[in-house]
Design an enzyme around this catalytic site. Structure first.
Site, PDB file in Angstrom:
ATOM      1  N   ASP A   1       0.834  -1.201   0.000  1.00 53.70           N
ATOM      2  CA  ASP A   1       0.000   0.000   0.000  1.00 53.70           C
ATOM      3  C   ASP A   1       0.870   1.254   0.000  1.00 53.70           C
ATOM      4  O   ASP A   1       0.623   2.205  -0.757  1.00 53.70           O
ATOM      5  CB  ASP A   1      -0.918  -0.029   1.221  1.00 53.70           C
ATOM      6  CG  ASP A   1      -1.740   1.242   1.361  1.00 53.70           C
ATOM      7  OD1 ASP A   1      -2.693   1.421   0.582  1.00 53.70           O
ATOM      8  OD2 ASP A   1      -1.431   2.054   2.252  1.00 53.70           O
TER       9      ASP A   1
ATOM     10  N   GLU B   1      -2.007  -5.426  -3.583  1.00 52.09           N
ATOM     11  CA  GLU B   1      -1.069  -4.627  -2.790  1.00 52.09           C
ATOM     12  C   GLU B   1       0.002  -5.517  -2.164  1.00 52.09           C
ATOM     13  O   GLU B   1       1.182  -5.134  -2.106  1.00 52.09           O
ATOM     14  CB  GLU B   1      -1.820  -3.857  -1.712  1.00 52.09           C
ATOM     15  CG  GLU B   1      -2.647  -2.709  -2.264  1.00 52.09           C
ATOM     16  CD  GLU B   1      -3.321  -1.898  -1.180  1.00 52.09           C
ATOM     17  OE1 GLU B   1      -3.454  -0.677  -1.352  1.00 52.09           O
ATOM     18  OE2 GLU B   1      -3.728  -2.490  -0.150  1.00 52.09           O
TER      19      GLU B   1
END
Length: 255
Positions: A43, A115
């Site tokens: 992320d 992610e």
């Protein structure tokens, strides 16, 4: 658009990126690690790469616009599409219960896995490898986001305008959903009072609603009494372009 997964020097990192917590819970004998820590890292890496790429590509955008476009690029629905494009669904390691309830198609699971994949690739090969892998996906997704003005939330702007000028609240209706689950096209109409004010088609219901709202904003002058047409025209010009379908005229019958 499809993108091949890069070859990992350490295959265990890729395996971990694709391991959902439900699999770990159902297979304690394997002592496997889930992908949540890699998701956290990915992320952060994605935010940096997307921000740097947008900064380079759009020198005319101010800080606020760059932030909003990046937010649209890294939202769950966009990341889930990226996951499909790189073939993650069939490679995910999920628990049986998660599989039986449609986990391979669940947007949040796919977005988290994407992610985690970026986090694993960063650990395996560094930031440049992640950039080379993800920038083509960002470049493919950005024009649609900008065209649909998803980063500017057309629905909120239409609601503010319609309540202020017409005294009504927009109502959205899903008209059609066509195509396979991983590549559906949604058609949405927005009504102001008893009239269809806009139509939109997109790869998600949210995108279709935004396009429908943009369509209505672009034709605002047709939706109000003539005595207010000059004010509506200003609203239409301010909202810009982005239509996806033609609207009925002001005198057209109710759809």
């Amino acid at each position: 658009m499809t993108v091949e997964l890069p070859a990992f020097r350490d295959p265990t990192l890729l395996e971990r990126a694709l391991t959902h917590t439900s699999y770990v819970n159902e297979h304690p004998e394997e002592h496997a690690a889930d992908n949540e820590r890699l998701e956290f890292l990915g992320d952060a890496v994605l935010d940096f790469i997307a921000g740097a790429w947008l900064f380079e590509q759009f020198p005319e955008y101010d800080e606020g616009r760059l932030t909003s476009v990046r937010a649209a690029l890294v939202r769950v629905s966009t990341l889930a599409k990226f996951a499909y494009q790189v073939g993650l669904p069939e490679r995910l390691r999920l628990g049986k219960g998660e599989i039986d309830t449609g986990g391979r198609e669940r947007a949040n699971i796919l977005g988290d896995a994407f992610e985690a994949l970026l986090g694993a690739l960063y650990l395996d090969q560094g930031i440049e490898a992640v950039r080379d892998f993800v920038v083509p996906l960002l470049a493919q997704a950005t024009p649609e986001i900008v065209q649909a003005k998803l980063d500017r939330d057309a629905k909120s702007r239409l609601q503010e305008w319609s309540q202020g000028v017409l005294g009504v609240t927009p109502r959205y209706k899903l008209v059609a959903a066509e195509g396979p689950d991983h590549a559906k096209v949604f058609t949405v109409e927005v009504r102001l009072g008893d009239r269809v004010a806009g139509m939109g088609r997109g790869s998600s219901k949210q995108m279709a609603e935004q396009l429908a709202a943009n369509d209505a904003l672009a034709r605002a002058s047709e939706l109000v009494p003539r005595t207010e047409s000059s004010e509506a025209q200003k609203g239409s010009e301010a909202e810009g372009q982005g239509r996806d379908a033609r609207l009925p005229s002001a005198s057209a019958p109710m759809a």
